[in-house]
Design a protein around this motif. Structure first.
Motif, PDB file in Angstrom:
ATOM      1  N   THR A 123       0.834  -1.189   0.000  1.00 22.37           N
ATOM      2  CA  THR A 123       0.000   0.000   0.000  1.00 22.37           C
ATOM      3  C   THR A 123       0.875   1.247   0.000  1.00 22.37           C
ATOM      4  N   LEU A 124       0.277   2.384   0.285  1.00 21.07           N
ATOM      5  CA  LEU A 124       0.975   3.668   0.224  1.00 21.07           C
ATOM      6  C   LEU A 124       0.775   4.401   1.533  1.00 21.07           C
ATOM      7  N   ILE A 153       6.239  10.606   0.201  1.00 24.31           N
ATOM      8  CA  ILE A 153       5.258   9.539  -0.041  1.00 24.31           C
ATOM      9  C   ILE A 153       6.017   8.224  -0.086  1.00 24.31           C
ATOM     10  N   ASN A 154       5.475   7.228   0.588  1.00 25.05           N
ATOM     11  CA  ASN A 154       6.142   5.929   0.708  1.00 25.05           C
ATOM     12  C   ASN A 154       5.262   4.848   0.090  1.00 25.05           C
ATOM     13  N   VAL A 155       5.780   4.184  -0.925  1.00 20.00           N
ATOM     14  CA  VAL A 155       5.070   3.080  -1.565  1.00 20.00           C
ATOM     15  C   VAL A 155       5.800   1.788  -1.220  1.00 20.00           C
ATOM     16  N   VAL A 168      12.840   9.180  -5.057  1.00 21.97           N
ATOM     17  CA  VAL A 168      13.969   9.793  -4.363  1.00 21.97           C
ATOM     18  C   VAL A 168      14.944   8.714  -3.926  1.00 21.97           C
ATOM     19  N   SER A 169      14.404   7.584  -3.459  1.00 20.40           N
ATOM     20  CA  SER A 169      15.252   6.482  -3.007  1.00 20.40           C
ATOM     21  C   SER A 169      14.432   5.206  -2.951  1.00 20.40           C
ATOM     22  N   VAL A 170      15.124   4.073  -2.965  1.00 14.39           N
ATOM     23  CA  VAL A 170      14.501   2.769  -2.779  1.00 14.39           C
ATOM     24  C   VAL A 170      15.272   2.036  -1.688  1.00 14.39           C
ATOM     25  N   GLU A 171      14.597   1.708  -0.615  1.00 12.83           N
ATOM     26  CA  GLU A 171      15.201   0.923   0.457  1.00 12.83           C
ATOM     27  C   GLU A 171      14.767  -0.533   0.297  1.00 12.83           C
ATOM     28  N   TYR A 195      11.633  -6.757   0.686  1.00 10.29           N
ATOM     29  CA  TYR A 195      10.550  -5.948   0.137  1.00 10.29           C
ATOM     30  C   TYR A 195      11.059  -4.539  -0.151  1.00 10.29           C
ATOM     31  N   MET A 196      10.325  -3.829  -1.008  1.00  8.24           N
ATOM     32  CA  MET A 196      10.704  -2.488  -1.436  1.00  8.24           C
ATOM     33  C   MET A 196       9.960  -1.433  -0.619  1.00  8.24           C
TER      34      MET A 196
END
Length: 765
Positions: free
Chosen positions: A445-446, A517-519, A569-572, A590-591
């Motif tokens: 989700t977001l 925003i975090n997806v 901006v970034s992917v953790e 997971y992303m």
């Protein structure tokens, strides 16, 4: 003395309750019953008027004959309460010559189990034992007039003690159901009606009244509504219908629930998609099978009581999920009663897995499923959960959450859980109960500003259409986050001889300046492989060295490629544990993707492309067209362009111009094929233009006709004027009716599309 019910077989089977009967009259009645068994009397639940009808079915129907054989064979064995009480009660009815044996077996189970049963307040000590009491009430109702009054009174005392001790506080329907059946058994109509009200209140909290979706989560829902160990929960509806309370088989919410369970809570290969408190896809299944083909619970074969679609979907799950083509329903009284019904209705059910149908795409109010059209366990599946009302303990914080399956495997999963208050640690990685159960980061989700969802509900699935080569739906969420989130799913069906895939377009407004925003995406794999940093990622659905990874159901070698069309901006890359039941637990990557809004707004495009050893993944590249950002997806001669924006400006890519939040169009070897737009315009760059312009935003899909003339598709309109451009266009049909032309010219016409969702055709001269 307790009241008894007399049935006059010579006067249209009308019932007359005789209360406070003199003891001598009771003795006369019992004596007559012994001389003329099953004639003139019934219990308060099971009506002996149905016995001859049920016996005839056992002689004339292979399915019912098999249940009779099963009951007699099971009655000979020691076993659990369900088997002993259920089988002996049915054998008593169908094999009256040996009823003394069956009565003795029922009595023995009362003496050694019902009498000594301990009832507590937890699921294992209240909810689980309630199914034993369910079988006990039915069995005692059948043999009540064969017992010495003192013995009967003792048994009834045990039943009352245990039933009244059942805990009310979690999944209330199991306790109220048993109270209700007990009151019906003793003929206490006033308390029965009171319990019925409470039972129905509790029942209604576990499905959405308008469409049937369960807020408890797919796994919990399909197991509890199908498990033979939860009969008090899932079979009381059928007992009520049998007794003449015809309020349940016709209830739209319950009909939707049955269709949801077998058609949409499960993947095309019959396994659950993980939402809410789903333990795993191995242990929680929509069937209850013993020894390969003995069906313990009737619900997967009695779904026709609710709708033809529920039955067809159930047959698909039985055949393709459980692997049962010719099953035998176990001989329990409740199974037989549910399938046979009453003599008065004379509507016995049979089942045949040749009737199996894989459910098509469907938009519920609280759940959406976009599914490929083939009748195959390898069909593609993407769902979105967005609850609007009922929530309960088992509901997670999953507004606008997604789950995906394809090519016989689970591809994208949510957390599920491993039991109440249970943390999970695998390979040194821990997922706490709080994380799995209450943190939206555990779902696909977001979020905004890194904050977990504050509510379990959203605004539902607010629009969409299915049945075309491109399918679309929109979920809305405003309560769970500090802002608003519109999640649009676009399914590009397998068509034009290339493979299908999904595009997710998130449109977000934040309440607080500075919030990112975090997806979050959770592929169902142990390892996430990076193809291109912050752009493309690849997951293989497989067991890795040391049997680490998800359960794998096929040899298809399924994969999922995740392409980030909008630059983040970034992917953790984070890691969590995924349950620990039935060999399904594993630690997986997971992303967690961070996007920076512009003026507190963002439009994010993600492509999910499933693949396997026979289905290649398309080539995806990131593209920009002014304010529009997205991806070009290439498969052989087919090129798709998928773009997203806020829809406030006109964009252009190659020779096409457009204005909208979502754009997706297809060309084959350079020739235009189709377009999908959520917006106000799309115009091709051909000499003779193809496309549309509207005064207000619409959602529209249009595809070229096979004969090269005209176009057809679907449109969602708020009620607006639309101008269509197409070669030689002369008229517009909406649901097969021509619309009045407002104005027209060479290769264009203008019409007013009323509010609603419609099939649409553009016709030439």
């Amino acid at each position: 003395m307790k009241g008894i019910v007399l049935v006059n077989n010579y006067n249209n089977m009308k019932r007359m309750k005789i209360m406070n009967v003199h003891f001598k009259l009771v003795l006369v009645v019992l004596f007559c019953l012994t001389l003329i068994p099953q004639q003139g009397f019934s219990g308060n639940i099971i009506d002996t008027a149905d016995y001859s009808y049920w016996r005839k079915l056992a002689l004339t129907s292979e399915i019912y004959g098999a249940m009779k054989t099963s009951a007699i064979e099971t009655a000979k064995k020691e076993g659990n309460s369900r088997d002993v009480l259920g089988a002996n009660a049915l054998a008593y009815i169908l094999d009256p010559a040996n009823k003394a044996i069956y009565i003795k077996n029922i009595q023995n189970k009362f003496e050694i189990r019902i009498k000594t049963m301990k009832i507590g307040t937890g699921a294992a000590t209240s909810s689980v034992p309630s199914h034993e009491l369910f079988y006990a009430v039915l069995a005692l109702d059948v043999i009540r007039y064969d017992l010495d009054p003192a013995v009967l009174s003792e048994y009834e005392g045990w039943l009352k003690e245990k039933i009244m001790a059942l805990f009310i506080g979690k999944w209330d329907p199991h306790a109220w159901a048993m109270r209700m059946l007990y009151y019906k058994y003793i003929g206490d109509d006033e308390n029965f009606q009171t319990a019925k009200v409470e039972w129905e209140i509790g029942l209604s909290e576990h499905y959405m009244p308008n469409d049937g979706i369960s807020p408890a989560g797919n796994g919990y829902c399909v197991q509890r509504w199908n498990s033979i160990e939860r009969s008090a929960k899932n079979s009381t509806i059928d007992i009520m219908e049998y007794m003449g309370y015809h309020e349940y088989y016709s209830n739209p919410g319950l009909i939707g629930l049955k269709e949801f369970i077998y058609g949409y809570a499960t993947a095309p290969f019959g396994r659950i998609l993980l939402y809410g408190d789903s333990r795993n896809a191995e242990g929680q299944v929509p069937w209850d099978i013993e020894n390969g083909n003995i069906i313990l619970s009737p619900h997967i074969v009695s779904a026709a009581r609710f709708s033809p679609e529920a039955y067809q979907y159930a047959m698909w799950v039985l055949r393709e999920g459980a692997g049962v083509s010719e099953g035998i329903l176990k001989g329990h009284l409740s199974n037989y009663l549910i399938m046979a019904g009453t003599a008065a209705n004379n509507n016995p059910l049979e089942f045949n897995t040749d009737d199996a149908v894989l459910s098509p795409s469907r938009l519920f109010k609280n759940y959406a499923v976009l599914k490929s059209k083939e009748q195959s366990t390898n069909a593609l599946y993407l769902s979105m959960l967005n609850l609007t009302g009922n929530t309960e303990y088992h509901t997670h914080y999953e507004a606008n959450a997604l789950a995906m399956a394809g090519y016989g495997e689970i591809l994208l999963r949510n957390a599920g859980y491993d039991g109440p208050n249970a943390d999970v640690t695998i390979d040194g990685v821990t997922a706490t109960f709080d994380f799995m159960h209450s943190n939206s980061e555990a779902a696909n989700t977001l979020m905004i500003g890194g904050k977990r969802h504050s509510s379990k509900v959203g605004d539902g699935i607010i629009e969409g259409f299915v049945g075309q080569d491109i399918e679309f739906c929109r979920g809305s969420s405003s309560e769970a986050i500090d802002g608003t989130h519109l999640r649009d799913l676009v399914f590009v069906q397998p068509s034009n001889e290339v493979n299908g895939y999904y595009v997710v377009m998130d449109h977000v407004s934040t309440d607080n300046a500075g919030d990112n925003i975090n997806v979050v995406w959770h592929p169902n794999a142990a390892t996430l492989n990076t193809i291109q940093n912050e752009t493309a990622y690849f997951s293989e659905i497989k067991l890795e060295n040391g049997n680490k990874g998800p359960h794998v159901y096929t040899e298809n070698e399924a994969t999922l490629t995740t392409f980030l069309g909008t630059p983040p901006v970034s992917v953790e890359i984070k890691r969590t544990a995924n349950q620990a039941r039935s060999g399904y637990g594993f630690a997986g990557d997971y992303m967690y993707i961070n996007y920076k809004p512009n003026n507190q707004q963002a439009n994010i495009l993600t492509v999910f492309f499933p693949g396997d050893k026979t289905h290649e993944t398309g080539d995806m590249t990131r593209i920009t067209a002014g304010d529009y950002i997205g991806s070009e997806i290439t498969q052989k001669q087919i090129v798709d362009v998928a773009l997203t924006s806020d829809g406030k400006s006109t964009g252009k890519y190659n020779s096409e111009t457009f204005r909208g939040e979502n754009i997706l169009y297809r060309k084959a070897s350079g020739d235009f094929v189709s377009y999908f737009v959520k917006g106000t315009s799309f115009i091709t760059g051909q000499d003779i233009q193809t496309g549309f312009k509207s005064d207000a935003p619409v959602a529209i899909y249009m595809n070229t006709a096979t004969d090269g003339k005209g176009m057809s598709g679907q449109i969602i309109s708020p009620g607006t004027k639309v101008t269509f451009f197409a070669s030689d266009i002369s008229s517009v049909k909406l649901e097969s009716k021509k619309l009045p032309i407002k104005s027209s010219g060479l290769n264009w016409v203008s019409v007013t599309i009323p509010e609603g969702t419609y099939k649409i055709e553009l016709l030439g001269h």
